[in-house]
Design a protein around this motif. Structure first.
Motif, PDB file in Angstrom:
ATOM      1  N   VAL A  72       0.843  -1.177  -0.031  1.00 63.22           N
ATOM      2  CA  VAL A  72      -0.009  -0.351   0.379  1.00 63.22           C
ATOM      3  C   VAL A  72       0.957   1.244   0.347  1.00 63.22           C
ATOM      4  CG1 VAL A  72      -2.404   1.098   1.643  1.00 63.22           C
ATOM      5  CG2 VAL A  72      -2.165  -1.295   1.431  1.00 63.22           C
ATOM      6  N   CYS A  73       0.375   2.403  -0.590  1.00 60.67           N
ATOM      7  CA  CYS A  73       1.225   3.429  -0.207  1.00 60.67           C
ATOM      8  C   CYS A  73       0.304   4.555  -1.048  1.00 60.67           C
ATOM      9  CB  CYS A  73       2.151   3.580  -2.110  1.00 60.67           C
ATOM     10  SG  CYS A  73       2.499   4.035  -3.242  1.00 60.67           S
ATOM     11  N   GLY A  74      -0.003   6.066  -1.176  1.00 58.75           N
ATOM     12  CA  GLY A  74      -0.391   6.648  -0.554  1.00 58.75           C
ATOM     13  C   GLY A  74       0.663   8.208  -1.149  1.00 58.75           C
ATOM     14  N   GLN A  75      -0.915   9.593  -1.152  1.00 56.96           N
ATOM     15  CA  GLN A  75      -0.435  10.667  -1.242  1.00 56.96           C
ATOM     16  C   GLN A  75       0.170  10.992   0.026  1.00 56.96           C
ATOM     17  OE1 GLN A  75      -3.167  13.449  -0.446  1.00 56.96           O
ATOM     18  NE2 GLN A  75      -5.100  11.647  -0.629  1.00 56.96           N
ATOM     19  N   MET A  76       1.591  12.074  -0.333  1.00 56.64           N
ATOM     20  CA  MET A  76       2.225  12.129   1.103  1.00 56.64           C
ATOM     21  C   MET A  76       2.109  13.034   1.723  1.00 56.64           C
ATOM     22  SD  MET A  76       6.159  10.627  -0.317  1.00 56.64           S
ATOM     23  CE  MET A  76       7.208  11.323   0.821  1.00 56.64           C
ATOM     24  N   HIS A  77       2.937  13.776   3.016  1.00 60.62           N
ATOM     25  CA  HIS A  77       3.011  14.053   4.270  1.00 60.62           C
ATOM     26  C   HIS A  77       0.942  14.455   4.932  1.00 60.62           C
ATOM     27  CE1 HIS A  77       6.223  15.448   2.229  1.00 60.62           C
ATOM     28  NE2 HIS A  77       5.629  15.549   0.734  1.00 60.62           N
ATOM     29  N   GLY A  78      -0.251  14.354   4.347  1.00 53.24           N
ATOM     30  CA  GLY A  78      -0.885  14.317   4.305  1.00 53.24           C
ATOM     31  C   GLY A  78      -1.516  13.712   5.794  1.00 53.24           C
ATOM     32  N   CYS A  79      -1.900  13.847   6.771  1.00 55.88           N
ATOM     33  CA  CYS A  79      -2.651  13.727   7.656  1.00 55.88           C
ATOM     34  C   CYS A  79      -4.419  12.786   7.918  1.00 55.88           C
ATOM     35  CB  CYS A  79      -2.530  13.699   8.667  1.00 55.88           C
ATOM     36  SG  CYS A  79      -2.601  15.633   9.538  1.00 55.88           S
ATOM     37  N   MET A  80      -4.727  12.501   8.676  1.00 55.50           N
ATOM     38  CA  MET A  80      -5.910  11.672   8.922  1.00 55.50           C
ATOM     39  C   MET A  80      -6.233  11.110  10.509  1.00 55.50           C
ATOM     40  SD  MET A  80      -7.441   8.578   7.241  1.00 55.50           S
ATOM     41  CE  MET A  80      -8.661   8.510   8.379  1.00 55.50           C
ATOM     42  N   LEU A  81      -7.148  11.726  11.138  1.00 49.67           N
ATOM     43  CA  LEU A  81      -7.296  11.271  12.891  1.00 49.67           C
ATOM     44  C   LEU A  81      -9.006  10.166  12.545  1.00 49.67           C
ATOM     45  CD1 LEU A  81      -6.779  14.631  13.855  1.00 49.67           C
ATOM     46  CD2 LEU A  81      -6.225  13.106  15.053  1.00 49.67           C
ATOM     47  N   TRP A  82      -8.943   9.257  13.380  1.00 54.51           N
ATOM     48  CA  TRP A  82      -9.989   8.241  13.888  1.00 54.51           C
ATOM     49  C   TRP A  82      -9.999   7.899  15.245  1.00 54.51           C
ATOM     50  CZ3 TRP A  82      -5.141   6.978  11.379  1.00 54.51           C
ATOM     51  CH2 TRP A  82      -4.677   5.749  11.246  1.00 54.51           C
ATOM     52  N   LYS A 102      -5.287 -13.596   7.186  1.00 53.29           N
ATOM     53  CA  LYS A 102      -3.488 -13.537   7.212  1.00 53.29           C
ATOM     54  C   LYS A 102      -2.809 -13.030   6.298  1.00 53.29           C
ATOM     55  CE  LYS A 102      -4.284 -17.219  10.765  1.00 53.29           C
ATOM     56  NZ  LYS A 102      -4.718 -15.888  12.168  1.00 53.29           N
ATOM     57  N   THR A 103      -2.927 -12.903   4.370  1.00 51.66           N
ATOM     58  CA  THR A 103      -2.385 -12.275   4.025  1.00 51.66           C
ATOM     59  C   THR A 103      -1.534 -10.881   4.645  1.00 51.66           C
ATOM     60  OG1 THR A 103      -3.375 -12.764   1.863  1.00 51.66           O
ATOM     61  CG2 THR A 103      -2.491 -11.474   2.046  1.00 51.66           C
ATOM     62  N   PRO A 104      -0.484 -11.518   4.897  1.00 52.00           N
ATOM     63  CA  PRO A 104       1.062 -10.032   4.988  1.00 52.00           C
ATOM     64  C   PRO A 104       0.440  -8.680   4.634  1.00 52.00           C
ATOM     65  CG  PRO A 104       2.553 -12.163   5.027  1.00 52.00           C
ATOM     66  CD  PRO A 104       0.742 -12.462   4.355  1.00 52.00           C
ATOM     67  N   VAL A 105       0.963  -7.911   5.029  1.00 51.54           N
ATOM     68  CA  VAL A 105      -0.060  -6.140   4.207  1.00 51.54           C
ATOM     69  C   VAL A 105       1.648  -5.275   4.928  1.00 51.54           C
ATOM     70  CG1 VAL A 105      -1.243  -4.162   4.471  1.00 51.54           C
ATOM     71  CG2 VAL A 105      -2.384  -7.130   4.861  1.00 51.54           C
ATOM     72  N   ILE A 106       2.236  -5.172   4.008  1.00 49.89           N
ATOM     73  CA  ILE A 106       3.729  -3.920   4.516  1.00 49.89           C
ATOM     74  C   ILE A 106       3.091  -3.042   4.631  1.00 49.89           C
ATOM     75  CG2 ILE A 106       5.029  -5.282   2.737  1.00 49.89           C
ATOM     76  CD1 ILE A 106       5.614  -3.110   1.213  1.00 49.89           C
ATOM     77  N   ALA A 107       3.944  -2.314   5.595  1.00 49.94           N
ATOM     78  CA  ALA A 107       3.915  -0.507   6.093  1.00 49.94           C
ATOM     79  C   ALA A 107       3.149   0.061   5.340  1.00 49.94           C
ATOM     80  CB  ALA A 107       4.131  -0.252   7.048  1.00 49.94           C
ATOM     81  N   SER A 108       1.785   1.062   5.070  1.00 45.84           N
ATOM     82  CA  SER A 108       1.817   1.673   3.587  1.00 45.84           C
ATOM     83  C   SER A 108       3.568   2.998   3.734  1.00 45.84           C
ATOM     84  CB  SER A 108       1.260   2.906   4.208  1.00 45.84           C
ATOM     85  OG  SER A 108       0.764   3.919   5.186  1.00 45.84           O
TER      86      SER A 108
END
Length: 500
Positions: free
Chosen positions: A99-109, A258-264
């Motif tokens: 997984v990857c995505g637009q850098m720098h931004g943030c969200m809260l949950w 249980k499929t491994p997911v790498i840190a985005s």
């Protein structure tokens, strides 16, 4: 990125069966305007199938043009639709997810209340989350940024960076932070959701893009952030880029539990990963924004200038502190403790998109309805004509630049002969490339042994005018490569990933 269809797709699967494997990897990219996913065969590294969808997720900001936020449920709904359209015969063979995505931004949950995957359903429902505050957010003024401590990192802080945005909320809207207890990028949130993690796990690439993170020690500047008003409880756990964050908690559109997911990861690094074939290559990516970069090595002139010895014995290590004044050239963490020399412009395809919207608005004001697709088709055709060359000078920095946030766009050398639609379009494309060249000039590439440029990104690959202007500015061969795709790069990163 090419999607295999029909006979070719089935031949690849059949070849995999004969070899005793049909393993593939899912790559995901959550971009600024669209989401993408692709399935990549582990052995051939070919794309088996891919999907893309525009998100139309922008949300009006209470700060007007100073704010930039997006609707998280809409974005993740679009992503899940894309994944659901991938062939189940292949998704059942997924062995890793990148997984990857637009850098720098943030969200809260809010942990425990942010999502729900109902029994016997693949789809996640998104609940207690904030908007995603993007890299284009300008709520942090220069006055506010100057009030923050100097980071213990080689990277400066800027508006739109996750830590800066969270610090702005802590000072101006503290009630926002009290409603939530977790924070990360939107792609960190996706990984957290898929794996059912208690806390988000962020890669070094994304942590560096947030600011106040030391890429050498791989630690947050916790004391500085706490003094500035941000508690460490909101800071994600950080792991090496390419390391697993967790495992898929439940099956998802055919992908086994249980499929491994790498840190985005960062979308820039993932878009570059398939293209950097050697240290003599620079990569230009122009999509919503624009970047040019090359990989730092012992042989780089930049490394030699920064080293006290004539020949450095180690790979590039960045300075301990950011420069005294913002610079257009920065060093972003890549993979395996290496770095990219990067000039990242805020002005790329978004400038051309703003121009198209303006032309459309003018047409409406004149009483005509013209779809944007028609405008795009026409201006690119006019701008490609030989007579579109002119002396018009366009400085396209309508979105400013991080090293010069107050910079505005400007058009000069106007005369009656160079204001046709084709010449303005050509001048705008030339201006985008000229701006990139000013941030990382040809001389710097030559000094560091760069002999060729590989181009990627939707804006560049779809626009031959940008391609021509890029070759003209750098006087180096430019090859366009569709593999410069962040979703594909995240899949490659997953193939190369390592267990924690």
């Amino acid at each position: 990125m090419v999607s295999l269809r029909g006979d070719r797709y089935h031949r690849l699967l059949e070849n995999g069966r004969r070899m005793g494997t049909t393993e593939c990897v899912l790559g995901i990219d959550i971009g600024t305007t669209s989401v993408k996913c692709c399935l990549v065969d582990v052995n051939s590294r070919e794309v088996i199938s891919s999907q893309k969808k525009d998100t139309y997720s922008d949300v009006p900001s209470e700060l007007g043009t100073e704010g930039s936020k997006q609707d998280v449920p809409r974005i993740l709904s679009a992503l899940q639709m894309c994944v659901s359209r991938l062939p189940r015969e292949a998704t059942r063979k997924v062995t890793r997810i990148g997984v990857c995505g637009q850098m720098h931004g943030c969200m809260l949950w809010k942990h425990g209340q942010a999502w729900e995957q109902k029994p016997d359903s693949d789809r996640f429902e998104i609940r207690e989350v904030s908007n995603s505050y993007t890299w284009q957010d300008n709520r942090c003024t220069q006055e506010f940024l100057s009030s923050l401590p100097v980071p213990e990192s080689h990277l400066s802080i800027a508006s739109g960076y996750g830590c800066a945005t969270l610090l702005w909320f802590s000072k101006n809207k503290p009630e926002k932070l009290t409603r939530f207890n977790r924070a990360g990028t939107i792609h960190d949130f996706l990984v957290c959701m898929l794996c059912g993690l208690d806390r988000p796990v962020m890669s070094v690439q994304n942590a560096a893009s947030w600011g106040f993170f030391n890429t050498v020690t791989k630690k947050w500047n916790e004391e500085l952030l706490q003094e500035a008003g941000l508690t460490s409880d909101l800071l994600p756990t950080v792991v090496d880029s390419g390391q697993e964050a967790g495992q898929l908690e439940n099956s998802w559109y055919g992908i086994p539990a249980k499929t491994p997911v790498i840190a985005s990861l960062g979308d820039l690094q993932c878009s570059v990963l398939p293209l950097l074939s050697g240290n003599d290559v620079a990569v230009v990516n122009i999509s919503t924004s624009a970047q040019i970069c090359f990989r730092m090595s012992e042989n780089c002139e930049t490394v030699r200038k920064m080293s006290p010895s004539p020949k450095p014995e180690k790979d590039f290590v960045p300075p301990e502190h950011p420069p005294n004044s913002p610079q257009p050239l920065e060093y972003f963490p890549f993979f395996d403790n290496t770095y990219l020399a990067v000039a990242a412009s805020l002005n790329g395809g978004n400038v051309l998109a703003a121009f198209v919207r303006t032309v459309q608005q003018w047409s409406l004001e004149l009483g005509f309805q013209v779809p944007q697709s028609k405008i795009w088709q026409r201006i690119l055709a006019l701008g490609a004509e030989p007579q579109s060359q002119s002396s018009l000078v366009v400085e396209p920095t309508i979105f400013g630049e991080r090293h010069s946030p107050q910079e505005n766009a400007m058009v000069s050398n106007i005369d009656l002969g160079n204001i046709s639609l084709g010449k303005v379009t050509r001048g705008l494309c030339k201006g985008i490339i000229t701006n990139i060249h000013s941030m990382m000039p040809r001389s710097l590439l030559i000094e560091n042994g760069i002999t060729k440029i590989i181009g990627g990104g939707s804006a560049l690959t779809r626009n031959p005018i940008l391609h021509n202007e890029l070759e003209e500015a750098y006087q180096l061969p430019v090859t366009l490569d569709s593999r410069g795709d962040a979703a594909y790069g995240s899949a490659l990163a997953a193939i190369n990933s390592k267990a924690p």
